[in-house]
Design an enzyme around this catalytic site. Structure first.
Site, PDB file in Angstrom:
ATOM      1  N   CYS A  86       0.812  -1.228   0.000  1.00 47.19           N
ATOM      2  CA  CYS A  86       0.000   0.000   0.000  1.00 47.19           C
ATOM      3  C   CYS A  86       0.840   1.271   0.000  1.00 47.19           C
ATOM      4  O   CYS A  86       0.292   2.366  -0.148  1.00 47.19           O
ATOM      5  CB  CYS A  86      -0.936   0.008   1.202  1.00 47.19           C
ATOM      6  SG  CYS A  86      -2.148  -1.320   1.170  1.00 47.19           S
ATOM      7  N   LYS A 139     -10.070   6.357   4.465  1.00 44.61           N
ATOM      8  CA  LYS A 139     -11.421   5.966   4.856  1.00 44.61           C
ATOM      9  C   LYS A 139     -12.473   6.508   3.897  1.00 44.61           C
ATOM     10  O   LYS A 139     -13.423   5.790   3.549  1.00 44.61           O
ATOM     11  CB  LYS A 139     -11.721   6.477   6.274  1.00 44.61           C
ATOM     12  CG  LYS A 139     -13.124   6.157   6.764  1.00 44.61           C
ATOM     13  CD  LYS A 139     -13.298   4.674   6.977  1.00 44.61           C
ATOM     14  CE  LYS A 139     -14.761   4.246   7.094  1.00 44.61           C
ATOM     15  NZ  LYS A 139     -15.394   4.085   5.785  1.00 44.61           N
ATOM     16  N   HIS A 199      -9.106   4.232  -1.117  1.00 45.64           N
ATOM     17  CA  HIS A 199      -7.764   3.644  -1.038  1.00 45.64           C
ATOM     18  C   HIS A 199      -7.496   2.722  -2.239  1.00 45.64           C
ATOM     19  O   HIS A 199      -7.522   1.502  -2.106  1.00 45.64           O
ATOM     20  CB  HIS A 199      -7.617   2.889   0.286  1.00 45.64           C
ATOM     21  CG  HIS A 199      -6.247   2.331   0.535  1.00 45.64           C
ATOM     22  ND1 HIS A 199      -5.091   2.931   0.071  1.00 45.64           N
ATOM     23  CD2 HIS A 199      -5.846   1.212   1.217  1.00 45.64           C
ATOM     24  CE1 HIS A 199      -4.039   2.202   0.450  1.00 45.64           C
ATOM     25  NE2 HIS A 199      -4.475   1.155   1.129  1.00 45.64           N
TER      26      HIS A 199
END
Lengths: 391, 391
Positions: free
Chosen positions: B88, B331, B335
């Site tokens: 990520c 959030k 993402h």
């Protein structure tokens, strides 16, 4: 720019192995660390940075943090670890990034790993995984595979230069690389083949046959690099040039044009102050025999159209004036895609140190590695060239 | 080391989009190029090098040469393009590599892209893809998912500091980030939620609930960086620090210990000559609300154990003294894993230029981005921190 040396190298056996990327990677890293400890007193604690090449094929589900997983297994964590994915040239690109960190003074000691697990899945899964290194939506999904890219290059070459001895030349490249691998204990194949074996093997994509193509292999290779400020290793091998370019896909180009590789080679020769005649051995990307033949012309081993003569005259044999793939190349050492770039660097290092045993090229002081990665519009998506010299 | 500036940024809409990585990537690159043309007269021909973050999840089969495919679509080829895969944090690591090339004088102009396609596949495929960024053989295959990693961190935190207001604090982080995203036109979610919505949402991994977790998103973000020798952009934003470390997995550690992020932040603060009180806004990795809360303490926004107070007192609200995730964060901005690192840099750039419109943090001159990637042994596998300052 500071001088950068190869302080240590390591390679696992290449082949169909019952080992995953974690084990393969850790073994290669440990071997390179042991070598670097002997050569340059490098310890784990000296490592500043790591770059890891891996393509993430379907045979090992580990993704995202392949380098972190492998290096942790070898006792290395806490530093910056970057996973590089540039198709079959991933780990050559990793070597180059490590070289640049050291040459620019951003770090003093780097470790590079290339690792791939490819066997143990179906042909469909393996082929699909490799085809993802072309343009999936526009090329792979319409039927283009890497054997067919090489076939189109071969046919374009024949259109331009004639095909009188092309097919025989390609067969001889395969014969040569299999013979060279007999003396490489880490090679995937240890089996001598004949020209007839190649010419009678099944057609994969006309005119390329099964024995023109490299295998899917498992394996890993690693190298430790140090900047001159850290110290000069015993029997030092220096990186004289490290060049990477992506293709220029949309220029008027044909599949047979080795143009980009030649352009990258020109930059590498220019940076190193060396030319083709100074190079004592070449490790090149023979994903197929046609890949090696095109390299002869791109790297200045043969004039345009003279590629077939270079192999048929014996010039690129191990005892010839321009040895190509004394290791056996991708064809016979094997091609664990993410590992090949570092494996080429390891082979050059052993050769330039005079440690290649039965496959040693006599008096080798300069070596060149060419690693290709992926294709777009039939043009190599990545070309990476390193020139190394014994100091 | 030379000064390095952000010359242009771009971001696509984040969300469930009917677009593949090629289209998403090209759109973000074009937007960043347009911005860099306005700010610093950068043209395509000025680009020396590119770094591209992508995780290669199951929703887009393109692999190996994702950057080459996307940049070609935006008219860019022929330069060195490196695909970075650090889970990520892939594109934050890509930004850092570009920064280092420029700071060290190896190149003058770089483009960075982060891109990911995640929707359109089953939950099983998406979850399996993400789980490949943990240790697959030892952790994911035994049931560990990222929500459960965050849950274990939350439970360890509660053991250490008590859980009186932890659950309420986590809910409030989700409420804040959803509210912030209302003013971000590129965000995945534009929906205000309440604390009760969070506390009544399904438990995913106790104590983490559905509304604590970031969504799977499609999207891309890009940035053009220039070294000072190329010129200073109008309304320039400089990179004051770019630090990346892999975790130290095998030290005695607990899941709740934010140690490594704090260590990386200390290095970044030290390099920039700035401290937490100098930072006007933070974009942090709220893969879950617990991720954001741990960041409060790791980045020096709150003392150990005071994370809940930081959100419950309003300190990290957009109009508070230490705004965190004014963009909506992972959030609510969403993402798309490979894109998040550059999206954070884009948000900081807009904020530090005073161009964030309705979500503008007043008088922002210093911003910090923290991007995490993968996990091993419950410890973040990658932590990358950038500090940017308006010049």
């Amino acid at each position: 720019m500071r001088d950068v040396y190869i302080a240590g190298v390591g390679q696992t056996q290449f082949g169909e192995l019952d080992r995953d990327v974690r084990q393969l990677g850790a073994d290669a890293v440990q071997a390179a660390l042991d070598d670097a400890a002997d050569r340059a007193s490098v310890s784990r604690d000296d490592l500043d940075v790591a770059f890891v090449g891996n393509v993430g094929g379907p045979a090992d589900r580990q993704r995202g943090i392949v380098g972190q997983v492998c290096l942790r297994e070898a006792g290395i964590s806490g530093i910056s670890i970057t996973n590089v994915e540039n198709a079959c040239s991933s780990s050559a690109c990793a070597v180059r990034l490590a070289y640049r960190e050291l040459a620019a003074g951003l770090a003093d000691v780097a470790i590079v790993l290339g690792v791939e697990k490819m066997t143990g899945v179906s042909t469909e899964e393996a082929t699909g995984g490799l085809a993802a290194a072309a343009d999936v939506a526009r090329e792979s999904d319409r039927g283009l595979t890497f054997p067919s890219v090489y076939a189109m290059r071969a046919n374009a070459y024949a259109d331009r230069h004639g095909d009188d001895d092309l097919r025989e030349a390609l067969a001889q490249i395969s014969v040569k690389n299999h013979r060279n691998a007999l003396d490489n204990p880490r090679a995937h194949f240890h089996r001598e083949i004949t020209k007839d074996d190649v010419l009678e093997s099944p057609v994969i994509a006309d005119p390329m046959r099964l024995y023109d193509m490299c295998p899917n292999s498992d394996g890993a290779a690693a190298a430790v690099l140090v900047a001159d400020d850290f110290g000069t290793p015993n029997n030092a091998v220096a990186i004289e040039a490290a060049v990477h370019r992506t293709g220029t896909y949309d220029q008027a180009t044909t599949f047979g044009d080795p143009g980009k590789v030649g352009d990258v080679a020109d930059v590498a020769y220019d940076r190193s102050g060396l030319g083709p005649d100074d190079v004592d051995l070449f490790e090149v990307h023979d994903g197929s025999t046609m890949g090696e033949l095109l390299n002869y012309e791109a790297l200045g081993i043969a004039a345009p159209g003279d590629g077939p003569e270079a192999i048929l005259s014996g010039r690129t044999e191990r005892d010839g004036p321009a040895p190509v793939n004394p290791s056996g190349g991708l064809k016979a050492r094997g091609h664990p895609v993410g590992a090949t770039g570092v494996a080429q660097i390891a082979e050059l290092t052993w050769q330039l140190r005079g440690e290649a045993n039965d496959r040693q090229v006599p008096n080798a002081t300069v070596g060149l590695a060419e690693n290709a990665g992926g294709a777009l519009n039939g043009v190599g998506a990545n070309t990476t060239i390193h020139i190394l010299r014994a100091r």
